[in-house]
Design an enzyme around this catalytic site. Sequence first.
Site, PDB file in Angstrom:
ATOM      1  N   GLU A  87      86.649  55.083 -11.653  1.00  7.39           N
ATOM      2  CA  GLU A  87      87.802  55.679 -10.974  1.00  7.39           C
ATOM      3  C   GLU A  87      87.853  55.284  -9.496  1.00  7.39           C
ATOM      4  O   GLU A  87      86.815  55.137  -8.847  1.00  7.39           O
ATOM      5  CB  GLU A  87      87.751  57.209 -11.084  1.00  7.39           C
ATOM      6  CG  GLU A  87      88.055  57.690 -12.479  1.00  7.39           C
ATOM      7  CD  GLU A  87      87.974  59.194 -12.632  1.00  7.39           C
ATOM      8  OE1 GLU A  87      88.198  59.901 -11.641  1.00  7.39           O
ATOM      9  OE2 GLU A  87      87.692  59.639 -13.751  1.00  7.39           O
ATOM     10  N   CYS A 116      77.359  67.640  -8.461  1.00  8.48           N
ATOM     11  CA  CYS A 116      78.259  66.482  -8.545  1.00  8.48           C
ATOM     12  C   CYS A 116      78.518  66.048  -9.981  1.00  8.48           C
ATOM     13  O   CYS A 116      77.601  66.007 -10.803  1.00  8.48           O
ATOM     14  CB  CYS A 116      77.659  65.329  -7.743  1.00  8.48           C
ATOM     15  SG  CYS A 116      78.737  63.898  -7.671  1.00  8.48           S
ATOM     16  N   CYS A 144      75.670  57.474 -11.923  1.00 11.19           N
ATOM     17  CA  CYS A 144      74.801  57.633 -10.756  1.00 11.19           C
ATOM     18  C   CYS A 144      73.484  58.229 -11.235  1.00 11.19           C
ATOM     19  O   CYS A 144      73.460  59.011 -12.178  1.00 11.19           O
ATOM     20  CB  CYS A 144      75.475  58.589  -9.766  1.00 11.19           C
ATOM     21  SG  CYS A 144      74.560  58.815  -8.229  1.00 11.19           S
ATOM     22  N   CYS A 171      89.153  55.333  -1.729  1.00  9.92           N
ATOM     23  CA  CYS A 171      87.790  55.786  -1.995  1.00  9.92           C
ATOM     24  C   CYS A 171      87.270  54.959  -3.175  1.00  9.92           C
ATOM     25  O   CYS A 171      87.783  55.082  -4.285  1.00  9.92           O
ATOM     26  CB  CYS A 171      87.842  57.276  -2.329  1.00  9.92           C
ATOM     27  SG  CYS A 171      86.248  57.995  -2.698  1.00  9.92           S
ATOM     28  N   CYS A 229      72.404  64.894  -7.955  1.00  8.44           N
ATOM     29  CA  CYS A 229      72.792  66.052  -7.132  1.00  8.44           C
ATOM     30  C   CYS A 229      73.322  67.155  -8.066  1.00  8.44           C
ATOM     31  O   CYS A 229      74.110  66.883  -8.971  1.00  8.44           O
ATOM     32  CB  CYS A 229      73.849  65.660  -6.106  1.00  8.44           C
ATOM     33  SG  CYS A 229      73.256  64.412  -4.967  1.00  8.44           S
TER      34      CYS A 229
END
Length: 361
Positions: free
Chosen positions: A104, A131, A124, A117, A128
Site C-alpha cells: 500500500e 502496528c 515487517c 507515504c 511493534c
Amino acid sequence: MLEKTAGSNETKTYLPSIYSLTLEQLQDWMVEHGEKPFRATQIYEWLYGKRIISFEDMTNIPKSLREKLAEQFTITTLKTLVQQTSKDGTMKFLFELHDGYSIETVLMRHDYGNSICVTTQVGCRIGCTFCASTLGGLKRHLEAGEIVAQVVNVQKALDEQNERVDSIVVMGIGEPFDNYDELIKFLKIVNHPKGLHIGARHITVSTSGIIPKIYQFAEEGMQINFAISLHAPTTELRTKLMPINKAYPLPKLMEAVRYYIEKTGRRVTFEYGLFGGVNDQIEHAEQLSALLKGLKCHVNLIPVNYVPERNYVRTPREQIFAFERTLKKHGINVTIRREQGHDIDAACGQLRAKERKEETR
Ligand code: SAH
C-alpha cells in the site's frame, strides 16, 4: 532472473526494473554495453520527466539500444489494483508486485503540498505491539525500483490533475533501516536532479531505532529529514510497546541520535504515539521532557489509530492537549499529527501488507 511466484510452485522469469538503477549505475551499464554514458541521462528524462512506461517510446534512443534495454529490464513492475480517495482527498493505492504480493502507498494532501507515504518491505519483522504492518511478519524486502515505482505511479495519477508529489515520507509498511541499501538507492534516485528531483529536505525517513544504521545514516551526507519512533520515555515502557528496544535499548538509542545530530547538524523528529492509559499521562510527558532536554529535536504526537487486532484505546482530546502543554512548558517543540484518510484506513499504523491470495480466500 528465475524465481518462484508467491504462494505457488510456478516458476517464471522476471526482468528487474530499470527504476532500481541510480544514474551512475545506468551510466556504468551504458559503458559496459558499448554505449555512450549520456544515454543514461536521456533515459532518466524519459523515465522520470516524461514518465513513459515503454522503451519503444524513447524516440531519441537508437532502436538497437532500446531493444537491448527491453531484453534486460522492465520499466514498472507495479500494477495498480485499487485506487481509493478519501473524503479529505487522501488517496490510497494498492499495488501488486511481480510475484503476486501487494503493498500500500498513501498520498496525503497538506496546505504545503502533496506528500506520499511509501512502503519499503512486504510486511515487517519489528513487531511493534500497536502496528498493523507487522501482523503477518516480513515476507520480503522491496527493491529500490519497487519503492521508486510507487512514487512514479502516484505522480502519474497526479499528472491527470496537473499536480505533483511535493514530498516523501518513508513511513509506509516496513522498517526502512531493515532494508538499508535499497532505501539509500531509492533516496538517491528520487532526489537526483535528473530524476524526480524531490529535494532532500522534502524527504523524511522514519525508523523504529536500528542503532547501527543510525550511525551509518549519519555518514551518508544527505540532507534528508530523520524521524525516530520513540513512543516511550523510559526503556521499560518502550520494551513493552516495541520489542526492538530489547536489542537496541533507549539509552543507546539516545546516544546514537545525539551522534546523528552532532554529525549532521540536523534536527531530528521523535514520533510519540499516544496510547490511552499506557504512555499518555502527565508523568510520561515530564519524563519525555527530561529525556529530550537540550536536544535539537521536535516531537510529533500521534493519537493512536485503531487496529482491530490491537487493544489500544485513544487518549481523550483534553489529555492530548495537556500532554502537549507539558512538553511546551519545558521548551520542547511539539505538534500533534493531523489525521487523514481515516475512512479508507490510510492512517499511520493501519496499513497492512496483504497477500492477494489471502485476500480472496
Ligand atoms: N518502521 C518505521 C516506519 C513506520 S512510520 C518506524 O517504525 O518508524 C509509521 C509511524 O506510525 C511510526 O512511528 C509507527 O510507530 C506509528 N504507528 C504504527 N502503528 C500505529 C498506530 N496504530 N497508531 C498510531 N501510530 C502508529
